[in-house]
Design a protein around this motif. Structure first.
Motif, PDB file in Angstrom:
ATOM      1  N   THR A  14      47.293  35.949  34.894  1.00  0.00           N
ATOM      2  CA  THR A  14      46.289  36.853  35.446  1.00  0.00           C
ATOM      3  C   THR A  14      44.916  36.563  34.874  1.00  0.00           C
ATOM      4  O   THR A  14      43.933  36.432  35.600  1.00  0.00           O
ATOM      5  CB  THR A  14      46.676  38.311  35.122  1.00  0.00           C
ATOM      6  OG1 THR A  14      48.038  38.491  35.421  1.00  0.00           O
ATOM      7  CG2 THR A  14      45.853  39.279  35.917  1.00  0.00           C
ATOM      8  N   ILE A  15      44.852  36.425  33.512  1.00  0.00           N
ATOM      9  CA  ILE A  15      43.547  36.200  32.880  1.00  0.00           C
ATOM     10  C   ILE A  15      42.969  34.863  33.338  1.00  0.00           C
ATOM     11  O   ILE A  15      41.784  34.766  33.667  1.00  0.00           O
ATOM     12  CB  ILE A  15      43.687  36.273  31.351  1.00  0.00           C
ATOM     13  CG1 ILE A  15      44.017  37.717  30.950  1.00  0.00           C
ATOM     14  CG2 ILE A  15      42.407  35.828  30.670  1.00  0.00           C
ATOM     15  CD1 ILE A  15      44.380  37.886  29.519  1.00  0.00           C
ATOM     16  N   THR A  16      43.823  33.822  33.411  1.00  0.00           N
ATOM     17  CA  THR A  16      43.334  32.519  33.876  1.00  0.00           C
ATOM     18  C   THR A  16      42.739  32.633  35.270  1.00  0.00           C
ATOM     19  O   THR A  16      41.647  32.116  35.545  1.00  0.00           O
ATOM     20  CB  THR A  16      44.484  31.500  33.913  1.00  0.00           C
ATOM     21  OG1 THR A  16      45.264  31.652  32.744  1.00  0.00           O
ATOM     22  CG2 THR A  16      43.953  30.093  33.999  1.00  0.00           C
ATOM     23  N   MET A  17      43.458  33.343  36.163  1.00  0.00           N
ATOM     24  CA  MET A  17      42.993  33.454  37.539  1.00  0.00           C
ATOM     25  C   MET A  17      41.636  34.158  37.613  1.00  0.00           C
ATOM     26  O   MET A  17      40.741  33.720  38.328  1.00  0.00           O
ATOM     27  CB  MET A  17      44.003  34.241  38.387  1.00  0.00           C
ATOM     28  CG  MET A  17      45.254  33.475  38.694  1.00  0.00           C
ATOM     29  SD  MET A  17      44.860  31.982  39.570  1.00  0.00           S
ATOM     30  CE  MET A  17      46.102  30.886  38.959  1.00  0.00           C
ATOM     31  N   THR A  23      34.025  32.026  37.114  1.00  0.00           N
ATOM     32  CA  THR A  23      33.284  30.858  36.653  1.00  0.00           C
ATOM     33  C   THR A  23      33.045  29.818  37.744  1.00  0.00           C
ATOM     34  O   THR A  23      32.080  29.062  37.658  1.00  0.00           O
ATOM     35  CB  THR A  23      34.014  30.173  35.481  1.00  0.00           C
ATOM     36  OG1 THR A  23      35.361  29.954  35.867  1.00  0.00           O
ATOM     37  CG2 THR A  23      33.950  31.018  34.240  1.00  0.00           C
ATOM     38  N   THR A  24      33.900  29.755  38.763  1.00  0.00           N
ATOM     39  CA  THR A  24      33.761  28.671  39.732  1.00  0.00           C
ATOM     40  C   THR A  24      32.594  28.912  40.676  1.00  0.00           C
ATOM     41  O   THR A  24      32.186  30.050  40.912  1.00  0.00           O
ATOM     42  CB  THR A  24      35.056  28.503  40.531  1.00  0.00           C
ATOM     43  OG1 THR A  24      34.878  27.413  41.427  1.00  0.00           O
ATOM     44  CG2 THR A  24      35.356  29.729  41.356  1.00  0.00           C
ATOM     45  N   SER A  25      32.042  27.818  41.229  1.00  0.00           N
ATOM     46  CA  SER A  25      30.961  27.962  42.192  1.00  0.00           C
ATOM     47  C   SER A  25      31.454  27.644  43.601  1.00  0.00           C
ATOM     48  O   SER A  25      30.674  27.525  44.528  1.00  0.00           O
ATOM     49  CB  SER A  25      29.816  27.018  41.828  1.00  0.00           C
ATOM     50  OG  SER A  25      30.276  25.689  41.899  1.00  0.00           O
ATOM     51  N   LEU A  31      37.975  33.006  45.842  1.00  0.00           N
ATOM     52  CA  LEU A  31      38.765  33.960  46.621  1.00  0.00           C
ATOM     53  C   LEU A  31      40.253  33.778  46.379  1.00  0.00           C
ATOM     54  O   LEU A  31      41.000  34.744  46.216  1.00  0.00           O
ATOM     55  CB  LEU A  31      38.451  33.772  48.106  1.00  0.00           C
ATOM     56  CG  LEU A  31      37.110  34.333  48.530  1.00  0.00           C
ATOM     57  CD1 LEU A  31      36.770  33.858  49.923  1.00  0.00           C
ATOM     58  CD2 LEU A  31      37.175  35.839  48.505  1.00  0.00           C
ATOM     59  N   THR A  32      40.702  32.505  46.329  1.00  0.00           N
ATOM     60  CA  THR A  32      42.126  32.259  46.140  1.00  0.00           C
ATOM     61  C   THR A  32      42.579  32.737  44.765  1.00  0.00           C
ATOM     62  O   THR A  32      43.634  33.365  44.639  1.00  0.00           O
ATOM     63  CB  THR A  32      42.431  30.768  46.303  1.00  0.00           C
ATOM     64  OG1 THR A  32      41.814  30.315  47.488  1.00  0.00           O
ATOM     65  CG2 THR A  32      43.906  30.524  46.371  1.00  0.00           C
ATOM     66  N   ALA A  33      41.744  32.453  43.745  1.00  0.00           N
ATOM     67  CA  ALA A  33      42.104  32.897  42.402  1.00  0.00           C
ATOM     68  C   ALA A  33      42.125  34.418  42.328  1.00  0.00           C
ATOM     69  O   ALA A  33      42.986  35.012  41.676  1.00  0.00           O
ATOM     70  CB  ALA A  33      41.115  32.332  41.381  1.00  0.00           C
ATOM     71  N   LEU A  34      41.179  35.067  43.042  1.00  0.00           N
ATOM     72  CA  LEU A  34      41.147  36.537  43.045  1.00  0.00           C
ATOM     73  C   LEU A  34      42.433  37.088  43.664  1.00  0.00           C
ATOM     74  O   LEU A  34      43.080  37.986  43.098  1.00  0.00           O
ATOM     75  CB  LEU A  34      39.933  37.013  43.838  1.00  0.00           C
ATOM     76  CG  LEU A  34      39.741  38.526  43.915  1.00  0.00           C
ATOM     77  CD1 LEU A  34      39.416  39.067  42.554  1.00  0.00           C
ATOM     78  CD2 LEU A  34      38.640  38.881  44.893  1.00  0.00           C
ATOM     79  N   ALA A  35      42.837  36.524  44.819  1.00  0.00           N
ATOM     80  CA  ALA A  35      44.068  36.984  45.468  1.00  0.00           C
ATOM     81  C   ALA A  35      45.264  36.771  44.558  1.00  0.00           C
ATOM     82  O   ALA A  35      46.096  37.665  44.382  1.00  0.00           O
ATOM     83  CB  ALA A  35      44.261  36.231  46.782  1.00  0.00           C
ATOM     84  N   ILE A  39      47.748  39.653  42.887  1.00  0.00           N
ATOM     85  CA  ILE A  39      49.193  39.697  43.125  1.00  0.00           C
ATOM     86  C   ILE A  39      49.950  39.604  41.802  1.00  0.00           C
ATOM     87  O   ILE A  39      50.968  40.272  41.611  1.00  0.00           O
ATOM     88  CB  ILE A  39      49.601  38.584  44.106  1.00  0.00           C
ATOM     89  CG1 ILE A  39      49.040  38.923  45.484  1.00  0.00           C
ATOM     90  CG2 ILE A  39      51.105  38.433  44.177  1.00  0.00           C
ATOM     91  CD1 ILE A  39      49.080  37.803  46.452  1.00  0.00           C
ATOM     92  N   PHE A  40      49.417  38.792  40.840  1.00  0.00           N
ATOM     93  CA  PHE A  40      50.107  38.677  39.553  1.00  0.00           C
ATOM     94  C   PHE A  40      50.093  40.012  38.811  1.00  0.00           C
ATOM     95  O   PHE A  40      51.016  40.307  38.057  1.00  0.00           O
ATOM     96  CB  PHE A  40      49.462  37.593  38.684  1.00  0.00           C
ATOM     97  CG  PHE A  40      49.767  36.204  39.151  1.00  0.00           C
ATOM     98  CD1 PHE A  40      50.992  35.905  39.719  1.00  0.00           C
ATOM     99  CD2 PHE A  40      48.831  35.186  39.032  1.00  0.00           C
ATOM    100  CE1 PHE A  40      51.284  34.640  40.166  1.00  0.00           C
ATOM    101  CE2 PHE A  40      49.111  33.906  39.471  1.00  0.00           C
ATOM    102  CZ  PHE A  40      50.336  33.633  40.038  1.00  0.00           C
ATOM    103  N   ILE A  41      49.040  40.831  39.005  1.00  0.00           N
ATOM    104  CA  ILE A  41      48.996  42.121  38.325  1.00  0.00           C
ATOM    105  C   ILE A  41      50.208  42.967  38.692  1.00  0.00           C
ATOM    106  O   ILE A  41      50.752  43.714  37.867  1.00  0.00           O
ATOM    107  CB  ILE A  41      47.683  42.861  38.686  1.00  0.00           C
ATOM    108  CG1 ILE A  41      46.519  42.256  37.911  1.00  0.00           C
ATOM    109  CG2 ILE A  41      47.769  44.340  38.338  1.00  0.00           C
ATOM    110  CD1 ILE A  41      45.226  42.957  38.157  1.00  0.00           C
TER     111      ILE A  41
END
Lengths: 188, 329
Positions: A14-17, A23-25, A31-35, A39-41
């Motif tokens: 979760t923290i990595t995502m 940090t990404t531009s 968006l994918t990392a946020l989704a 879901i991991f939460i």
């Protein structure tokens, strides 16, 4: 032991995502990392035995982030990086670290001093879906209804904003009429 | 958590994975044969008896084809998208009771991987996550047809999630539980106890939205071959494309399990006959997916939205309200 392994695995994921998200531009990565993070939460809810909340977390946030993707699609070329205007990095990092520490302190302080008592403890003979329902429709009925009214207001506002020409279908209008309208707009 | 439970779970997971990824392959064979039968053709005939080994030939082709990642795509997202579709399809299977429990050498086996008490919500949620696959694949592909397909995925997802959720709410109110095993036990008394008799509207609505969520023909807008090439699959080749297909067919099989379990009595009283009955119902629903593909044209995207928001959703809401009143008085 399995709970511990699952907790640390999903905590790390979760923290990595979420770190990738901020940090990404690249809009698609963010968006994918946020989704994925959202879901991991849900895994934490499942580990704690709150299956209902876990499933709701999955359903609600897949839909919510899907709407964000739609915005991403409309406003960016999602296959290219976004050029960001970056201010003073130290101020941003410092403020966000401070905010994170403050949130942890605020939530953790009552737990450390053992000042939390469950007013409506979970009833063991019922499933957790029934438990959620019981608390939601007795103790928290007023906030629940208020939230419903807020959503209704938002929905009506959305329909009013979007629905100005709803009775007219562009697909069913023929091209000649559309052309005439376009010319009228250009002239006026 | 004892070792026996752990071993049993791992065996169940492996068995489900093997059976359904094989069935996904054989599903393509069924589809071709049935479409051929309905269009007065022969379908696959050359490889093996009645073309049965066509599945193996396709598999060899997909596995050995060169894996191409085009230049301008967002490579990590492009690579992960097919995996999402396939993986979430199988994750949804974790909460489906495939058979009644049976005893082997004095050891009772429950043919469900995780008997969570919110099974139906979990399955719907996981299937919804599966739609991220086509959307991410479409957005990462750097291809305009793929991007159109991604936009359609988002639209279909946001609309039909509402219909399937509202449709299933009425049966959930009657049963008072979210576990598929409880749904089955509610209808244990035989054909007259099936929920479909008291909830025919919900049954039809859920069935329609099942077509939208698996992306099958009347709502096959996501990868519509004659409008947008292959949609999200345009830039994919080899096994990455194959994973999308495994996901789609596995989803078709799983939703074909879920519909009978909720509305048509499932495996009944748990006897051997009941288990065979469930398989027959699953076969019918899978056949119906293919039958529709042979018999119906695709609808336009605006017709799809019209159908969802102006027809199906109001009916679903009215159905829920009527069910509530009937249960109250």
């Amino acid at each position: 032991m399995f709970e511990a392994i699952a907790f640390y695995l999903f905590a790390f994921l979760t923290i990595t995502m979420f770190i990738i998200t901020v940090t990404t531009s690249q809009a698609l990565y963010a968006l994918t990392a946020l989704a994925a993070g959202m879901i991991f939460i849900s895994a934490f809810f499942f580990i704690l035995g709150a299956d209902f909340l876990g499933a709701i977390q999955i359903i609600v946030y897949t839909g919510a982030v899907m709407a964000l993707y739609a915005f991403g699609m409309m406003f960016f070329d999602t296959t290219r990086s976004v050029k960001e205007k970056q201010g003073n990095k130290f101020i941003i990092t410092g403020l966000s670290t401070l905010a994170a520490v403050l949130v942890v302190l605020i939530v953790a302080a009552p737990m450390v001093s053992d000042n939390i008592v469950a007013l409506y403890p979970a009833i063991d003979t019922m499933g957790n879906t029934q438990n959620v329902g019981l608390v939601l429709f007795t103790k928290y009925l007023v906030p629940f209804e208020l939230a419903a009214v807020m959503l209704l207001v938002a929905m009506v506002a959305g329909i009013v904003l979007a629905g100005k020409k709803m009775d007219r279908s562009i697909t069913l209008t023929n091209d000649a009429e559309l052309e005439i309208e376009k010319n009228k707009k250009v002239l006026s | 958590m004892d070792t026996a439970y752990l071993i049993e779970t791992i065996i169940k997971v492996v068995v489900i994975l093997l059976i359904f990824s094989a069935l996904a392959g054989i599903g393509t064979y069924f589809e071709r044969k049935i479409l051929a039968f309905m269009q007065r053709r022969l379908g696959p005939m050359y490889v093996g008896p009645y073309g049965l080994l066509q599945v193996a030939a396709d598999g060899v082709k997909l596995f050995t084809k060169e894996d191409i990642v085009p230049t301008n795509v967002v490579a990590p997202i492009f690579k992960i998208a097919p995996v999402i579709t396939a993986a979430t399809a199988f994750m949804a299977a974790a909460a489906i009771p495939f058979f009644p429990e049976f005893t082997v050498f004095g050891y009772t086996v429950h043919p469900i991987v995780a008997d969570v008490n919110i099974g139906i919500l979990y399955i719907l949620g996981m299937m919804a996550v599966g739609l991220y696959g086509p959307m991410l694949g479409g957005m990462a592909s750097a291809n305009k047809f793929s991007l159109l397909s991604a936009a359609r995925t988002a639209a279909v997802f946001i609309s039909y999630e509402v219909v399937s959720g509202l449709a299933i709410l009425a049966p959930i109110m009657m049963v008072g539980s979210l576990s598929l095993v409880d749904f089955n036990n509610y209808q244990v008394g035989g054909i007259s106890h099936w929920i479909v008799w008291s909830q025919p509207v919900a049954f039809i609505l859920f069935w329609i939205s099942a077509f939208a969520e698996t992306g099958r023909t009347p709502f096959h807008l996501i990868a519509n071959d004659h409008e947008i090439i292959d949609g999200f699959g345009t830039e994919y080749s080899g096994m990455r494309w194959g994973l999308f297909f495994i996901g789609e067919y596995a989803n078709m099989f799983f939703i074909s399990f879920v519909i009978p379990l909720i509305f048509l009595g499932g495996f009944g009283d748990g006897s051997f006959l009941g288990a065979i009955g469930l398989l027959a119902k699953v076969a019918f629903f899978f056949f119906f997916f293919l039958w529709t593909r042979a018999a119906w044209p695709d609808v336009r995207p605006d017709q799809l939205m019209w159908l969802c928001w102006k027809v199906l959703m109001p009916i679903a809401v009215i159905n829920v309200v009527i069910t509530g009143f009937v249960m109250m008085f």
